[in-house]
Design an enzyme around this catalytic site. Structure first.
Site, mmCIF file in Angstrom:
data_model
loop_
_atom_site.group_PDB
_atom_site.id
_atom_site.type_symbol
_atom_site.label_atom_id
_atom_site.label_comp_id
_atom_site.label_asym_id
_atom_site.label_seq_id
_atom_site.Cartn_x
_atom_site.Cartn_y
_atom_site.Cartn_z
ATOM 1 N N THR A 275 6.287 -3.627 2.868
ATOM 2 C CA THR A 275 6.268 -2.702 1.740
ATOM 3 C C THR A 275 6.906 -1.384 2.163
ATOM 4 O O THR A 275 6.626 -0.858 3.238
ATOM 5 C CB THR A 275 4.834 -2.440 1.245
ATOM 6 O OG1 THR A 275 4.260 -3.671 0.791
ATOM 7 C CG2 THR A 275 4.825 -1.444 0.085
ATOM 8 N N PHE A 277 7.354 2.551 1.407
ATOM 9 C CA PHE A 277 6.656 3.670 0.779
ATOM 10 C C PHE A 277 7.555 4.904 0.794
ATOM 11 O O PHE A 277 8.352 5.098 1.711
ATOM 12 C CB PHE A 277 5.360 4.001 1.541
ATOM 13 C CG PHE A 277 4.314 2.922 1.481
ATOM 14 C CD1 PHE A 277 3.222 3.029 0.624
ATOM 15 C CD2 PHE A 277 4.397 1.802 2.302
ATOM 16 C CE1 PHE A 277 2.249 2.040 0.583
ATOM 17 C CE2 PHE A 277 3.432 0.811 2.264
ATOM 18 C CZ PHE A 277 2.359 0.929 1.401
#
Length: 392
Positions: A275, A277
């Site tokens: 992921t 960010f």
């Protein structure tokens, strides 16, 4: 056992929830000054067109979420000490004040409760920071804008699940700047209360993205799935209710915090689960050229043959590599009729979010945006920031 998916979370905080962004097509003057620049000029550059194209008509009022967190309002955890792992509670937008922390540690907002992957990302981005949980993405944006915290670290895309559309929309609505990125390898664990075995489980709770990333594993186990607001909240719910037939998909950190047993590790279907960010602040950073930089922009174009190709060509002509392009529909905009009156077609208007590998301190990046501005109906620089080349 047949599998099923149900939902026990509030629709108001759906990850891909609908947001309304007011938009005006009339563009304010856009200037791209030469670097290096002093901070006031740089701020003006990165905020360019924001005031003229991103006005709120009052329909974007943020409301407090209603989800699993309500189940803990009268729980026994309320009486534990402030040092308990079950504190602090996530901030909601209704709890903000204009006060600023008197402490010297950097305060960093993230969405979720303790043990969320976003907390780990915040601590990777800003080691030794004070991570501040927020109950929804909107609240994290507001916490930075109102000086409650210094930064926010929020997910923008996942290698398996794709883009986090909610945060793309919020980037346009709010006036924060992207000052960095951090990539986090996501390793899901199957958690349950102590004494519970895998064969005792009938269902599993987690965030919809996490459930989707573990689809094959959970199907083989014959478990039904139920969605929660985030992975750590699922773990907290299972622990608080001492459930014997229900597990949670969350991090190993959440297992430690909420006293759960790890039944299985790395239950995601694919090992390359990462992921990305964004690190957000009230002021932009001054871009440099001493290390790899990335720049994020958002723009819109008139409808017509080859217009998007023309918009992207301004980067190709200058050997600038694009790493991401995302389209989002313009809110509150009626369908536009085709110029060809014979076919009666109508079109949506779109915003295009683009990341490219170049610093705004480079002349080629400045020239590319000058070129794009010649035919773009809207253009805003969201940030120019160092590339995260690490992977945990």
């Amino acid at each position: 056992m047949a599998t099923a998916t149900s939902n026990i979370r509030s629709p108001s905080i759906t990850l891909f929830g609908k947001e309304t962004v007011s938009y005006q097509r009339t563009a304010a003057p856009f200037q791209i000054p030469q670097f290096p620049l002093n901070r006031p000029r740089l701020t003006a550059l990165f905020a360019s067109l924001h005031d003229g194209n991103n006005k709120d008509d009052g329909s974007n009022k943020i409301t407090k979420s209603v989800g699993l967190e309500e189940l803990f309002e009268d729980s026994s955890y309320d009486g534990v000490s402030k040092d308990s792992p079950f504190h602090p509670r996530p901030l909601s937008s209704t709890q903000f004040s204009n006060s600023v922390s008197a402490g010297s540690r950097l305060r960093v907002a993230y969405q979720g409760v303790r043990g969320a992957y976003s907390e780990a990302a915040a601590e990777k981005a800003y080691p030794n920071c004070e991570a501040v949980p927020c109950d929804q993405f909107d609240a994290a944006f507001e916490a930075v804008e109102k000086w409650i915290v210094d930064r926010a670290v929020l997910p923008i895309e996942n290698s398996l699940g794709g883009s986090i559309h909610r945060n793309y929309d919020l980037l346009l609505r709010h006036s924060l700047h992207i000052v960095g990125e951090v990539k986090l390898a996501v390793r899901h664990c199957l958690l349950a209360n102590h004494g519970v075995r895998v064969e005792d489980l009938q269902r599993v709770l987690s965030h919809p993205q996490a459930l989707a990333q573990c689809e094959n594993t959970l199907t083989k186990l014959g478990l039904s799935r139920e969605a929660t607001d985030d992975t750590a909240l699922a773990a907290k719910y299972v622990a608080f209710n001492k459930l014997k037939d229900t597990g949670a998909v969350a991090s190993s950190s959440a297992a430690k915090i909420y006293g759960l047993n790890i039944l299985a590790e790395d239950v995601q279907d694919y090992c390359d689960n990462v992921t990305r960010f964004l690190m957000l602040a009230r002021e932009p950073i001054i871009p440099g050229v001493e290390k790899p930089f990335k720049t994020s922009i958002v723009f819109s174009l008139e409808e017509g043959p080859g217009v998007l190709f023309k918009g992207l060509a301004v980067f190709a002509l200058r050997q600038i590599n694009l790493t991401k392009i995302e389209s989002r529909p313009l809110r509150n905009q009626p369908l536009r009729a085709s110029d060809d009156s014979n076919n009666g077609s109508k079109y949506f208007d779109y915003l295009f979010y683009v990341d490219f590998e170049a610093s705004m301190a480079e002349e080629r990046a400045q020239n590319a945006l000058r070129h794009l501005k010649e035919f773009a109906t809207f253009l805003r620089v969201l940030g120019s920031y160092p590339v995260d080349t690490t992977m945990l």
